[in-house]
Scaffold this motif. Structure first.
Motif, PDB file in Angstrom:
ATOM      1  N   LEU A   1      36.810  34.080  -0.164  1.00 63.68           N
ATOM      2  CA  LEU A   1      35.991  33.935   0.792  1.00 63.68           C
ATOM      3  C   LEU A   1      36.155  32.976   1.857  1.00 63.68           C
ATOM      4  N   ILE A   2      37.049  33.168   2.830  1.00 62.99           N
ATOM      5  CA  ILE A   2      37.439  31.993   3.681  1.00 62.99           C
ATOM      6  C   ILE A   2      36.303  31.201   4.449  1.00 62.99           C
ATOM      7  N   SER A   3      36.236  30.026   4.312  1.00 68.48           N
ATOM      8  CA  SER A   3      35.228  29.187   4.877  1.00 68.48           C
ATOM      9  C   SER A   3      36.069  27.792   5.352  1.00 68.48           C
ATOM     10  N   GLU A   4      35.382  26.771   5.926  1.00 71.22           N
ATOM     11  CA  GLU A   4      35.689  25.532   6.309  1.00 71.22           C
ATOM     12  C   GLU A   4      35.940  24.679   5.170  1.00 71.22           C
ATOM     13  N   THR A   5      35.001  24.967   4.096  1.00 73.63           N
ATOM     14  CA  THR A   5      35.136  24.467   2.935  1.00 73.63           C
ATOM     15  C   THR A   5      36.212  24.718   2.058  1.00 73.63           C
ATOM     16  N   ARG A   6      36.673  25.781   2.211  1.00 73.80           N
ATOM     17  CA  ARG A   6      37.546  26.302   1.419  1.00 73.80           C
ATOM     18  C   ARG A   6      38.975  25.883   1.965  1.00 73.80           C
ATOM     19  N   ILE A   7      38.965  25.910   3.255  1.00 75.64           N
ATOM     20  CA  ILE A   7      40.375  25.640   4.006  1.00 75.64           C
ATOM     21  C   ILE A   7      40.196  24.082   3.963  1.00 75.64           C
ATOM     22  N   GLY A   8      39.352  23.284   3.895  1.00 78.24           N
ATOM     23  CA  GLY A   8      39.497  21.940   3.677  1.00 78.24           C
ATOM     24  C   GLY A   8      40.121  21.542   2.424  1.00 78.24           C
ATOM     25  N   GLN A   9      39.804  22.430   1.241  1.00 76.36           N
ATOM     26  CA  GLN A   9      40.472  22.154  -0.023  1.00 76.36           C
ATOM     27  C   GLN A   9      41.877  22.321  -0.287  1.00 76.36           C
ATOM     28  N   THR A  10      42.526  23.014   0.926  1.00 78.43           N
ATOM     29  CA  THR A  10      43.841  23.308   0.742  1.00 78.43           C
ATOM     30  C   THR A  10      44.769  22.098   1.077  1.00 78.43           C
ATOM     31  N   GLU A  11      45.962  22.078   0.611  1.00 81.36           N
ATOM     32  CA  GLU A  11      46.864  20.712   0.913  1.00 81.36           C
ATOM     33  C   GLU A  11      48.230  21.392   1.554  1.00 81.36           C
ATOM     34  N   PRO A  12      48.229  21.781   2.614  1.00 82.35           N
ATOM     35  CA  PRO A  12      49.454  22.622   3.194  1.00 82.35           C
ATOM     36  C   PRO A  12      50.610  21.801   3.313  1.00 82.35           C
ATOM     37  N   VAL A  13      51.910  22.322   2.739  1.00 78.86           N
ATOM     38  CA  VAL A  13      52.937  21.619   3.043  1.00 78.86           C
ATOM     39  C   VAL A  13      53.966  22.416   4.265  1.00 78.86           C
ATOM     40  N   PRO A  14      54.810  21.591   4.863  1.00 76.60           N
ATOM     41  CA  PRO A  14      55.629  22.100   5.914  1.00 76.60           C
ATOM     42  C   PRO A  14      56.614  23.407   5.445  1.00 76.60           C
ATOM     43  N   VAL A  15      56.502  24.293   6.155  1.00 79.14           N
ATOM     44  CA  VAL A  15      57.508  25.564   5.790  1.00 79.14           C
ATOM     45  C   VAL A  15      59.116  24.944   5.905  1.00 79.14           C
ATOM     46  N   LYS A  16      59.552  25.161   4.942  1.00 79.41           N
ATOM     47  CA  LYS A  16      61.162  25.274   4.847  1.00 79.41           C
ATOM     48  C   LYS A  16      61.674  26.682   5.061  1.00 79.41           C
ATOM     49  N   TYR A  17      62.465  26.852   6.140  1.00 84.07           N
ATOM     50  CA  TYR A  17      63.031  28.139   6.607  1.00 84.07           C
ATOM     51  C   TYR A  17      63.929  28.599   5.457  1.00 84.07           C
ATOM     52  N   PRO A  18      63.721  29.848   5.004  1.00 85.45           N
ATOM     53  CA  PRO A  18      64.412  30.426   4.133  1.00 85.45           C
ATOM     54  C   PRO A  18      65.851  31.176   4.728  1.00 85.45           C
ATOM     55  N   VAL A  19      66.815  30.235   4.920  1.00 87.10           N
ATOM     56  CA  VAL A  19      68.029  30.783   5.534  1.00 87.10           C
ATOM     57  C   VAL A  19      68.798  31.838   4.767  1.00 87.10           C
ATOM     58  N   ASP A  20      68.506  31.591   3.239  1.00 92.56           N
ATOM     59  CA  ASP A  20      69.361  32.633   2.575  1.00 92.56           C
ATOM     60  C   ASP A  20      68.857  34.038   2.549  1.00 92.56           C
ATOM     61  N   ILE A  21      67.659  34.013   2.662  1.00 91.65           N
ATOM     62  CA  ILE A  21      66.812  35.350   2.809  1.00 91.65           C
ATOM     63  C   ILE A  21      67.170  36.161   4.211  1.00 91.65           C
ATOM     64  N   GLU A  22      67.198  35.272   5.107  1.00 91.50           N
ATOM     65  CA  GLU A  22      67.576  35.752   6.613  1.00 91.50           C
ATOM     66  C   GLU A  22      69.050  36.245   6.480  1.00 91.50           C
ATOM     67  N   THR A  23      69.837  35.559   5.924  1.00 87.98           N
ATOM     68  CA  THR A  23      71.334  35.925   5.852  1.00 87.98           C
ATOM     69  C   THR A  23      71.357  37.478   5.134  1.00 87.98           C
ATOM     70  N   GLN A  24      70.646  37.452   3.872  1.00 83.08           N
ATOM     71  CA  GLN A  24      70.574  38.776   3.332  1.00 83.08           C
ATOM     72  C   GLN A  24      70.071  40.025   3.810  1.00 83.08           C
ATOM     73  N   ALA A  25      69.100  39.559   4.927  1.00 82.82           N
ATOM     74  CA  ALA A  25      68.585  40.772   5.583  1.00 82.82           C
ATOM     75  C   ALA A  25      69.521  41.243   6.658  1.00 82.82           C
ATOM     76  N   ARG A  26      70.334  40.136   7.102  1.00 89.41           N
ATOM     77  CA  ARG A  26      71.109  40.333   8.276  1.00 89.41           C
ATOM     78  C   ARG A  26      72.487  41.309   7.596  1.00 89.41           C
ATOM     79  N   GLN A  27      72.868  41.086   6.506  1.00 92.28           N
ATOM     80  CA  GLN A  27      73.827  41.722   5.752  1.00 92.28           C
ATOM     81  C   GLN A  27      73.232  43.099   5.586  1.00 92.28           C
TER      82      GLN A  27
END
Length: 506
Positions: free
Chosen positions: A281-307
Motif C-alpha cells: 500500500l503506497i503511502s508517504e510513510t512507506r516511501i519515507g522508509q525507503t533508502e534509494p541508491v543511484p542506478v548504475k546503468y547495466p551496460v552488459d544487459i544492453e549489449t546482450q539485447a543489441r546482439q
C-alpha cells in the motif's frame, strides 16, 4: 406523480379520477378516501407525492388529518379543495405546508396549474436531494467539481456530520487494463471491509475513465493503525482476488476540497509500484522508509539485447528485458531513475536495429518513450518493449545472417586501408568475433583475412599501374605498415613482385 384524493362528496371523488387522467395521463391515482380517518390510513400505506383533500369531512376533517400526516414526518404535497373562503382555514392550511387552496366548484385550468406547480416543485426537490447525496458530493470532490461555501458546509454538517475541515483519507486502487473485469470485486471487498471493521465511515466511487476504484474514509480514530490494517489485511485480499495489474495508494487530506489535489499527487506516486511491488500500500510513510541508491546503468544487459536484435533472437531479447527488471529490483532505486534507464536501454537497442536496417517505418519511438515515462507497473514497461520489438523488421534466419555479413563486407570495403580488424567490426555489429568469422566464411567462402588481403592487393595493383608512387607510399595507401611485407604478400598472391608487375603491365 402519485396522487391520493380524500373527499367526502362521491361525485367529486369519482370525477377527480377522470379529471386527473384528462389533465395528464401519467398522473397515478393511488387511491381515494371519503373521510380523514380513512385518508390518514391510505396516505400511510401508499406514501403519495400529493394529497388532494377537502376540509369538512366526517370522522376526521382534512386539516386534522394533514396535521397528523406532518406529525408522522411525511412531507407529501397537499392541495386543499374547500367550499369555504374563511381565512382561518386557509391560515391553518398554509401553516401545515400546503401547495394551494382552491375553492369549489373546481375550475379545470386552476387545478391544472396547481398540479403542474406541484410537479415542478417535486422535480426540483428530487434534483436537489440527488445533488446532495453523499456519493454525489464525494464524486464532485474527487473530480474537482466541489466548491466549498457556507450553504454546502451547513448541509454537510446537518445531513452527514462532516465538518468543513474534516480529515479525509483517500484510498486509490488502480486497475490498469483489467478494470472491467475486477472493479465489482474490488468494490465488494472494500464495502465488506467497511462493514467488518466498523471504526470509520466511508464512501466508494468508481471512475471508469481512470480505471480506478476510490474509497474515501472519514470519522477515523487512529489513522496510522487503520493504514497498517489495510496494508496487512486488505491488500493481501485485494491482490489475491485481482489477477491482473493492481496498484493501491493511501493519502490523507483536509476537507472535501482537498480530495482532488490529493488524488493528483497520488497518481504521481503510482510509479513507486515499480519499486515496492503490487502488494504494498503506497503511502508517504512507506516511501519515507525507503533508502534509494543511484542506478548504475547495466551496460552488459544492453549489449546482450543489441546482439539479440542483430542475430534475430526474439527469445533472447525478451530474456534481456526480464534480466533488466531483475537487475533494477535487486536494490532500491527511485522509480524515475529506473524509467530513465529503461528509456536509455530502449533507445540503444533502437539505434542498433536502425543501423542493422531493421527499423519499420511505422514504429514510433516517441510513443514508446512516452509509455515508459508514464508506466507505473513492469507489465506496462514490458508492453512498451514488446510493441517496439514487434515494430522491427525481422527476417528468416538465413536472411538475417546475410544482412549481417553484407554489413561486415561493407565495413571491410570502407576501412580495409585503415587497418580495421575483425574485433572492431564484430563490436560494431554487436556480435562475437567467433560468430562473425564463422558466418562470414559460410556466406562468402572466404575468411575475413582473405577478404581484407584481396581488397588490399587489388588496391596495390591499381596504384602500381595508375601512379608513379613509390612502394612505401603504395603500402601506406593500401593499409600496410611495412612495404617489404606488402611485397611478400603480393608475390604470394600474384606470383611476381610489385616492381615486376608494374614493369610487365606498362
Amino acid at each position: 406523480m402519485k396522487i391520493v384524493v380524500v373527499e367526502d362528496e362521491a361525485p367529486i371523488r369519482n370525477g377527480m379520477s377522470k379529471l386527473l387522467e384528462k389533465i395528464n395521463p401519467e398522473y397515478e391515482l393511488a387511491g381515494t378516501a371519503e373521510n380523514g380517518l380513512q385518508g390518514l390510513e391510505l396516505i400511510e400505506r401508499v406514501t403519495p407525492d400529493l394529497v388532494i383533500m377537502d376540509i369538512h369531512m366526517p370522522d376526521m376533517d382534512g386539516l386534522t388529518m394533514l396535521a397528523k400526516v406532518r406529525e408522522k414526518g411525511m412531507n407529501c404535497k397537499a392541495i386543499v379543495l374547500s367550499a369555504y373562503s374563511d381565512f382561518s382555514y386557509a391560515k391553518i392550511a398554509i401553516e401545515l405546508g400546503i401547495e394551494n387552496y382552491l375553492l369549489k366548484p373546481i375550475k379545470i385550468p386552476e387545478l391544472k396549474r396547481a398540479l403542474e406547480q406541484v410537479e415542478r416543485t417535486l422535480i426540483e426537490q428530487q434534483s436537489k436531494e440527488e445533488f446532495f447525496t453523499l456519493e454525489n458530493i464525494f464524486y464532485r470532490s474527487a473530480t474537482g467539481q466541489f466548491k466549498s461555501d457556507r450553504q454546502t458546509d451547513i448541509t454537510l454538517e446537518e445531513h452527514f456530520r462532516i465538518a468543513p475541515d474534516e480529515e479525509i483519507t483517500v484510498l486509490l486502487v488502480k486497475l490498469s487494463g483489467c478494470y472491467a473485469v475486477y472493479h465489482d470485486t474490488v468494490r465488494s471487498l472494500l464495502e465488506e471491509t467497511g462493514i467488518h471493521k466498523g471504526t470509520f465511515s466511508s464512501c466508494l466511487l468508481e471512475l471508469e475513465e481512470r480505471e480506478s476504484v476510490i474509497m474515501l474514509l472519514y470519522k477515523t480514530d487512529d489513522k496510522e493503525e487503520l493504514r497498517q490494517y489495510f496494508q496487512k489485511a486488505v491488500m493481501p485480499m485485494l491482490c489475491g482476488q485481482v489477477k491482473g495489474s493492481i496498484t493501491a495508494v493511501w493519502q490523507s487530506c483536509e476537507g472535501l476540497a482537498g480530495v482532488n489535489p490529493a488524488l493528483a499527487k497520488m497518481r504521481e506516486t503510482l510509479e513507486w509500484n515499480l519499486v515496492l511491488g503490487r502488494e504494498t500500500l503506497i503511502s508517504e510513510t512507506r516511501i519515507g522508509q525507503t533508502e534509494p541508491v543511484p542506478v548504475k546503468y547495466p551496460v552488459d544487459i544492453e549489449t546482450q539485447a543489441r546482439q539479440a536484435i542483430v542475430s534475430n533472437n526474439k527469445a533472447e531479447f525478451e530474456a534481456c528485458t526480464k534480466r533488466l527488471k531483475e537487475y533494477f529490483l535487486a536494490a532500491v532505486h527511485a522509480p524515475k531513475e529506473i524509467k530513465e534507464a529503461c528509456t536509455r536501454y530502449c533507445m540503444a537497442v533502437y539505434h542498433t536495429a536502425k543501423e542493422a536496417g531493421k527499423v519499420s517505418e511505422d514504429i514510433s519511438t516517441q510513443d514508446i518513450m512516452n509509455k515508459i515515462t508514464r508506466a507505473y507497473t513492469w507489465e506496462q514497461i514490458g508492453e512498451a518493449y514488446r510493441q517496439f520489438f514487434e515494430g522491427l523488421r525481422f527476417h528468416r534466419e538465413e536472411e538475417a545472417t546475410s544482412l549481417m555479413v553484407q554489413r561486415a563486407a561493407q565495413l571491410i570495403q570502407e576501412y580495409y586501408n585503415q587497418g580495421i580488424t575483425l574485433e572492431e567490426i564484430a563490436r560494431k555489429l554487436c556480435v562475437s568475433e567467433e560468430y562473425l568469422s564463422a558466418q562470414f566464411k559460410k556466406e562468402t567462402g572466404r575468411t575475413f583475412t582473405e577478404t581484407i588481403r584481396g581488397y588490399r592487393i587489388e588496391r596495390v595493383k591499381e596504384l602500381l599501374l595508375q601512379t608513379t608512387l613509390k612502394l612505401n607510399q603504395i603500402a601506406d595507401l593500401a593499409g600496410y605498415t611495412d612495404p617489404k611485407y606488402m611485397s611478400k604478400v603480393f608475390r604470394d598472391e600474384v606470383g611476381v613482385t610489385p616492381a615486376e608487375y608494374r614493369k610487365l603491365n606498362n
